[in-house]
Design a protein around this motif. Structure first.
Motif, PDB file in Angstrom:
ATOM      1  N   GLY A   1       0.792  -1.225   0.000  1.00 53.84           N
ATOM      2  CA  GLY A   1       0.000   0.000   0.000  1.00 53.84           C
ATOM      3  C   GLY A   1       0.822   1.270   0.000  1.00 53.84           C
TER       4      GLY A   1
ATOM      5  N   LYS B   1      14.230  -0.421   3.138  1.00 56.64           N
ATOM      6  CA  LYS B   1      13.724  -1.059   4.372  1.00 56.64           C
ATOM      7  C   LYS B   1      14.674  -2.171   4.799  1.00 56.64           C
TER       8      LYS B   1
ATOM      9  N   ASN C   1       3.233  -9.762   5.482  1.00 58.18           N
ATOM     10  CA  ASN C   1       1.884  -9.256   5.719  1.00 58.18           C
ATOM     11  C   ASN C   1       0.936  -9.855   4.682  1.00 58.18           C
TER      12      ASN C   1
ATOM     13  N   GLU D   1      -4.233  -8.930   3.685  1.00 61.41           N
ATOM     14  CA  GLU D   1      -5.017  -8.561   2.491  1.00 61.41           C
ATOM     15  C   GLU D   1      -6.475  -8.174   2.777  1.00 61.41           C
TER      16      GLU D   1
ATOM     17  N   TYR E   1      -9.452  -5.308   9.879  1.00 62.49           N
ATOM     18  CA  TYR E   1      -8.779  -4.591   8.795  1.00 62.49           C
ATOM     19  C   TYR E   1      -7.511  -3.914   9.304  1.00 62.49           C
TER      20      TYR E   1
ATOM     21  N   GLY F   1      -3.883  -5.246   9.352  1.00 59.14           N
ATOM     22  CA  GLY F   1      -3.007  -5.197   8.186  1.00 59.14           C
ATOM     23  C   GLY F   1      -1.992  -4.070   8.311  1.00 59.14           C
ATOM     24  N   GLU F   2      -2.294  -3.092   9.135  1.00 61.61           N
ATOM     25  CA  GLU F   2      -1.324  -2.010   9.393  1.00 61.61           C
ATOM     26  C   GLU F   2      -0.176  -2.638  10.175  1.00 61.61           C
ATOM     27  N   GLU F   3       1.047  -2.337   9.758  1.00 60.13           N
ATOM     28  CA  GLU F   3       2.172  -3.157  10.220  1.00 60.13           C
ATOM     29  C   GLU F   3       2.376  -3.192  11.734  1.00 60.13           C
TER      30      GLU F   3
ATOM     31  N   VAL G   1       8.839  -5.904   7.688  1.00 66.79           N
ATOM     32  CA  VAL G   1       7.442  -6.248   7.399  1.00 66.79           C
ATOM     33  C   VAL G   1       7.220  -5.935   5.929  1.00 66.79           C
ATOM     34  N   ASN G   2       6.923  -6.958   5.161  1.00 65.40           N
ATOM     35  CA  ASN G   2       6.656  -6.785   3.731  1.00 65.40           C
ATOM     36  C   ASN G   2       5.403  -7.531   3.311  1.00 65.40           C
ATOM     37  N   ASN G   3       4.779  -6.971   2.309  1.00 66.47           N
ATOM     38  CA  ASN G   3       3.601  -7.593   1.722  1.00 66.47           C
ATOM     39  C   ASN G   3       3.980  -8.881   0.958  1.00 66.47           C
TER      40      ASN G   3
ATOM     41  N   CYS H   1      -2.721   6.858  11.943  1.00 67.98           N
ATOM     42  CA  CYS H   1      -2.370   5.968  10.829  1.00 67.98           C
ATOM     43  C   CYS H   1      -3.284   6.232   9.640  1.00 67.98           C
ATOM     44  N   ALA H   2      -3.025   5.494   8.557  1.00 70.54           N
ATOM     45  CA  ALA H   2      -3.733   5.759   7.305  1.00 70.54           C
ATOM     46  C   ALA H   2      -5.204   5.333   7.332  1.00 70.54           C
ATOM     47  N   LEU H   3      -5.643   4.579   8.328  1.00 69.89           N
ATOM     48  CA  LEU H   3      -7.065   4.222   8.336  1.00 69.89           C
ATOM     49  C   LEU H   3      -7.903   5.487   8.517  1.00 69.89           C
TER      50      LEU H   3
END
Ligand SMILES: Cc1cc2nc3c(=O)[nH]c(=O)nc-3n(C[C@H](O)[C@H](O)[C@H](O)COP(=O)(O)O)c2cc1C
Ligand code: SF4
Length: 510
Positions: free
Chosen positions: A150, A158, A175, A178, A263, A266-268, A301-303, A480-482
């Protein structure tokens, strides 16, 4: 005769298991010897269950196949039949892709290590093993790979931070939560090519000096959980994981952990709390997870897609990967096309194709046949794009410049019957439900946001100014982005479709 029937969750939801049983039953009835392979999906969901048969000329496809079609397919000798699609690679949706990360998905038996090796698997790890850790980091940096979860953060940078951090133990966390609406690339990869993720995690471990990895996998993905567990067992028995990676390397082992379903996990940092057995609440940064992550240790932490793209980068070289793309968005991006579309599925291509080409051309417009009104890009926190912005090319900076974000590259298409006020309300409601509660702009703001949209729906157009101010506060004040990105869908709906907010309505939004 080798017949492939996908074991992927989307294909199964559309009847793939029944088709597989029908193939076996029909073969037995006719006394034909059939080797049935449950492959992953090729990602063309509207053609699922997509059955493939190996012929002298390559793999030829049929779809969408129902169990009742199977006897007729045998009658036709899997040749001339109404469901015949020809060679898979020639289907236009597939032919136009550049498959690097998903090259094997749908092609191989996901749990056959032999098949994996036969199609380039482990070449990246073999190339990485003799390299110094710094060289691996440098290769990933030069490839231009940015996080596909994201935020688009450079993966090499990183890894460099974690490799330079001091710690008695370091971790690689994948991560796989999803949670974005309309996305399924992580699931498809884990179900269709699980060793690619394992290989990527092992390479990450070598690069930063981590000896242990975890995949944080959402509970709503039972098939992916099962496949990943089995794949880790196979990899351990084959010596890919364990005390010495591939017999000669340092130690690296990993396990699968299942999230309970939130949800925000999912934020690291929230994910790290959840993984440690705590409540999934966002942590303030700094410290960065790269310095103090899982159990306070340096952590990558990676997707899923970021990690699964690493093997091909090591195998073919940074320049090969970086050769695809646009501007600072290098390599390929697996776009997930969903919502009201004719041709939904996963389309992997170099960055740079326009949103319009994806929606009108590749996805074939709406399933309802009505005009496209809006496309939400980047999950529930992504902006709604009107047709006027369809010339925006897929690229992190390009989408940012157009007032949106790529996120995990999911696009959800809406036709002209969509009510954008209801979509704005949904964004606020989603944030209110999923908020971790740590900061006020998000915890309280989202609830007030729902109320304010309801006032507008009831005819109080003066509340539009209030909604705008509330969005400013959430954007600028959330931790955070939420909370910080929920204004994207709300404000893009309001800006591009003001008539949906001001027109007289018969009913208040539900
Ligand atoms: C509310 C929220 C939900 C997120 N959900 C996910 C997710 O499901 N999967 C993911 O990979 N990243 C998610 N992210 C981004 C992660 O915080 C983090 O940036 C990412 O895992 C880093 O990996 P990458 O650099 O490989 O993208 C989310 C972020 C936020 C704020
Ligand atoms: S923005 Fe929302 S989800 Fe993020 S920390 Fe604040 S309350 Fe938690």
């Amino acid at each position: 005769m080798r017949i492939y029937v996908p074991g992927d969750a989307a294909a199964r939801a559309l009847g793939a298991d029944e088709v597989a049983h029908a193939v076996q039953a029909e073969a037995a009835r006719r006394g034909v010897t059939v080797t049935l392979i449950r492959n992953g999906t090729r990602g063309m969901v509207w053609l699922e269950p997509l059955v493939e048969v190996e012929t002298a000329a390559g793999r030829t496809a049929f779809g969408p196949v129902r169990a009742a079609d199977v006897p007729a397919l045998f009658d036709a000798g899997f040749g001339d039949h109404a469901l015949a699609l020809g060679p898979v690679e020639d289907i236009p949706f597939f032919a136009r892709q550049t498959r690097l990360t998903f090259a094997r998905c749908g092609l191989t038996d996901p749990l056959s290590l032999e098949d994996y090796r036969a199609h380039g698997g482990l070449e990246g790890l073999q190339a990485a093993l003799p390299m110094a850790p710094g060289e691996i980091v440098q290769t990933v940096t030069e490839s231009g790979l940015r996080g596909r979860g994201g935020a688009g953060f450079p993966t090499g940078l990183k890894w460099k931070t974690v490799s330079e951090a001091e710690g008695p133990r370091k971790y690689i966390i994948c991560n796989a939560d999803e949670g974005d609406s309309g996305t399924f690339a992580d699931r498809m990869l884990m179900e269709g090519d699980p060793f690619a993720l394992i290989e990527g995690m092992v390479i990450a471990g070598l690069a930063v000096g981590a000896t242990r990895g975890y995949v944080y996998l959402r509970s709503e993905y039972p098939d992916a959980i099962r496949v990943m567990h089995t794949a880790v067992d196979i990899a351990r028995r084959a010596g890919i994981l364990g005390a010495h990676v591939l017999g000669t390397g340092p130690a690296f082992d990993m396990e699968i952990r299942v999230g309970a379903g939130a949800y925000v996990c999912g934020e690291e940092t929230s994910l790290l709390n959840s993984l440690e057995g705590k409540r999934g609440v966002v942590r303030a940064k700094p410290p960065l997870p790269a310095h103090q992550g899982f159990l306070g240790r340096p952590t990558v932490v990676n997707n899923v897609i970021s990690l699964a793209s690493v093997p091909v980068i090591l195998a073919r070289g940074a320049q090969h990967y970086a050769g695809f793309g646009l501007g600072r968005s290098r390599g390929t991006i697996p776009v997930q096309i969903a919502g009201n579309v004719k041709h939904g599925g996963l389309f992997e291509a170099g960055f740079g194709m326009t949103l319009g080409a994806l929606v009108d051309d590749i996805a074939g417009g709406t399933a309802t046949g009505r005009p496209v009104k809006a496309v939400q890009v980047g999950g529930p926190l992504g902006a709604y794009f009107p047709r006027e912005k369809f010339d925006t090319p897929f690229g992190y900076e390009e989408f940012d410049g157009a007032g949106g974000l790529i996120g995990h590259a999911g696009i959800v298409v809406f036709d002209d019957q969509a009510d954008m006020l209801k979509q704005a309300r949904f964004a606020m409601e989603f944030c209110a439900i999923e908020s971790c509660g740590k900061c006020t702009p998000c915890r309280i703001g989202a609830v007030r946001g729902v109320e304010t949209v309801d006032r507008i729906a009831a005819g109080d157009t003066a509340a539009i100014g209030l909604l705008t101010e509330l969005c400013d506060t959430m954007r600028d004040g959330s931790l955070c982005a939420l909370g910080g990105f929920t204004p994207y869908p709300v404000m893009s709906a309001l800006t591009h479709f003001p008539e949906d907010f001001t027109a007289p309505r018969r009913e208040a939004a539900e």
